[in-house]
Design an enzyme around this catalytic site. Sequence first.
Site, PDB file in Angstrom:
ATOM      1  N   ASP A   1       0.874  -1.180   0.000  1.00 24.33           N
ATOM      2  CA  ASP A   1       0.000   0.000   0.000  1.00 24.33           C
ATOM      3  C   ASP A   1       0.910   1.228   0.000  1.00 24.33           C
ATOM      4  O   ASP A   1       2.128   1.122   0.188  1.00 24.33           O
ATOM      5  CB  ASP A   1      -0.916  -0.028   1.246  1.00 24.33           C
ATOM      6  CG  ASP A   1      -1.985   1.065   1.246  1.00 24.33           C
ATOM      7  OD1 ASP A   1      -2.244   1.654   0.176  1.00 24.33           O
ATOM      8  OD2 ASP A   1      -2.564   1.328   2.322  1.00 24.33           O
TER       9      ASP A   1
ATOM     10  N   ARG B   1     -14.657  -4.659  -4.937  1.00 20.59           N
ATOM     11  CA  ARG B   1     -15.217  -3.758  -3.921  1.00 20.59           C
ATOM     12  C   ARG B   1     -16.731  -3.658  -4.106  1.00 20.59           C
ATOM     13  O   ARG B   1     -17.482  -3.637  -3.144  1.00 20.59           O
ATOM     14  CB  ARG B   1     -14.594  -2.354  -4.027  1.00 20.59           C
ATOM     15  CG  ARG B   1     -13.119  -2.244  -3.691  1.00 20.59           C
ATOM     16  CD  ARG B   1     -12.797  -2.593  -2.255  1.00 20.59           C
ATOM     17  NE  ARG B   1     -13.557  -1.840  -1.275  1.00 20.59           N
ATOM     18  CZ  ARG B   1     -13.288  -0.609  -0.844  1.00 20.59           C
ATOM     19  NH1 ARG B   1     -12.229   0.020  -1.290  1.00 20.59           N
ATOM     20  NH2 ARG B   1     -14.046  -0.020   0.075  1.00 20.59           N
TER      21      ARG B   1
HETATM   22  N1  NVA Z   1      -3.606   3.397   3.544  1.00 21.60           N
HETATM   23  C1  NVA Z   1      -4.372   4.170   2.597  1.00 21.60           C
HETATM   24  C2  NVA Z   1      -5.497   3.366   2.056  1.00 21.60           C
HETATM   25  C3  NVA Z   1      -6.316   4.086   1.014  1.00 21.60           C
HETATM   26  C4  NVA Z   1      -7.468   3.274   0.520  1.00 21.60           C
HETATM   27  C5  NVA Z   1      -4.861   5.451   3.249  1.00 21.60           C
HETATM   28  O1  NVA Z   1      -5.373   5.392   4.365  1.00 21.60           O
HETATM   29  O2  NVA Z   1      -4.712   6.510   2.637  1.00 21.60           O
HETATM   30  N1   CP Z   2      -9.146   1.346  -1.820  1.00 25.93           N
HETATM   31  C1   CP Z   2      -9.932   2.386  -1.482  1.00 25.93           C
HETATM   32  O1   CP Z   2     -10.568   2.433  -0.422  1.00 25.93           O
HETATM   33  O2   CP Z   2      -9.973   3.366  -2.424  1.00 25.93           O
HETATM   34  P1   CP Z   2     -10.657   4.791  -2.261  1.00 25.93           P
HETATM   35  O3   CP Z   2      -9.830   5.595  -1.313  1.00 25.93           O
HETATM   36  O4   CP Z   2     -10.637   5.361  -3.653  1.00 25.93           O
HETATM   37  O5   CP Z   2     -12.051   4.612  -1.743  1.00 25.93           O
END
Ligand code: NVA
Ligand code: CP
Length: 303
Positions: A220, A290
């Site tokens: 991530d 999703r």
């Molecule tokens: N770790 C990331 C996930 C986004 C879907 C965030 O919190 O920005």
């Molecule tokens: N993966 C995810 O939650 O993407 P968004 O931030 O675009 O919702």
Amino acid sequence: MSGPRHFLDLDRLDAGTLRGILDRSVACKRAGGAARPLAGKALAMIFEKPSTRTRVSFERGIQQLGGAAIVLEPASSQLGRGETVADTARVLSRYVDAIMIRTTSEEKLLEMAEHASVPVINGLTDRTHPCQLMADVMTFEEHRGPIRDRVVAWSGDGNNMATSWIHAAVRFDFELRLACPGPLGPPKEMLDWAAAEGGRIVVTPEAEAAVADADAVVTDVWVSMGDEEDAGARARHNLLRGYQVDDRLMSLAKPEAVFMHCLPAHRGEEVTASVIDGPRSVVWDEAENRLHAQKGILLWCLA
Ligand code: NVA
Ligand code: CP
């Protein structure tokens, strides 16, 4: 049943419930969507942080099930002017059948759940992202079969996605190896919970050791939403550089291992373009799932 069926975090639900939600998600994907089991139902969605996938998949998901979605953002609602989360929960519960909230803090999610009389869904907090994990487990199983007893390797920040992978590893009974730099490891209380539950979680600073013979490699972003203002963003990059998922790291996993990422991604940071756009990447199926996973969650909450 006492109280609404909240979907707050994977550790709060038992394995059978989560498997049931997943089965429904898979059934929704197979069925395509002629049925309208949520006709007349409405979902309010509160976004304190940006979103593409969560917003569109929930809105499209409830539409396809016959219901409707209403989006609220702090800037254009009274939440931004100091109305409490508790009062917002009480009011929204009089209008809608479920509330999804993406928030800056776990406390707000729990406050919403405490004061809402309808189900509350965690659409991401600084701590966890359980809806994403439902889609992730579904995607793994589509490509690789049952996740039970398989090995998933995480390489990167011990962030809200890493923590939900810990919850998932315990509930879906697979081994999770987390390679994180020391200062960016997952919260200790989360690891203690997993150990008490008999989870198979390994934390190591060595990405190569984590990925060796793994069935899936996951990462991530290095800087999550809310981390941006952190003056330590550059320091995070320096700490995480050695955890980039590139072709060399992928070559250590099983030949049939898949690459997963919740998206959005930063090519050249946590993953190279050759991996995320390569043949072992399942990120677009993961994003599609999703939609199906949200339907399974909504159907369970609103049953
Ligand atoms: N770790 C990331 C996930 C986004 C879907 C965030 O919190 O920005
Ligand atoms: N993966 C995810 O939650 O993407 P968004 O931030 O675009 O919702």
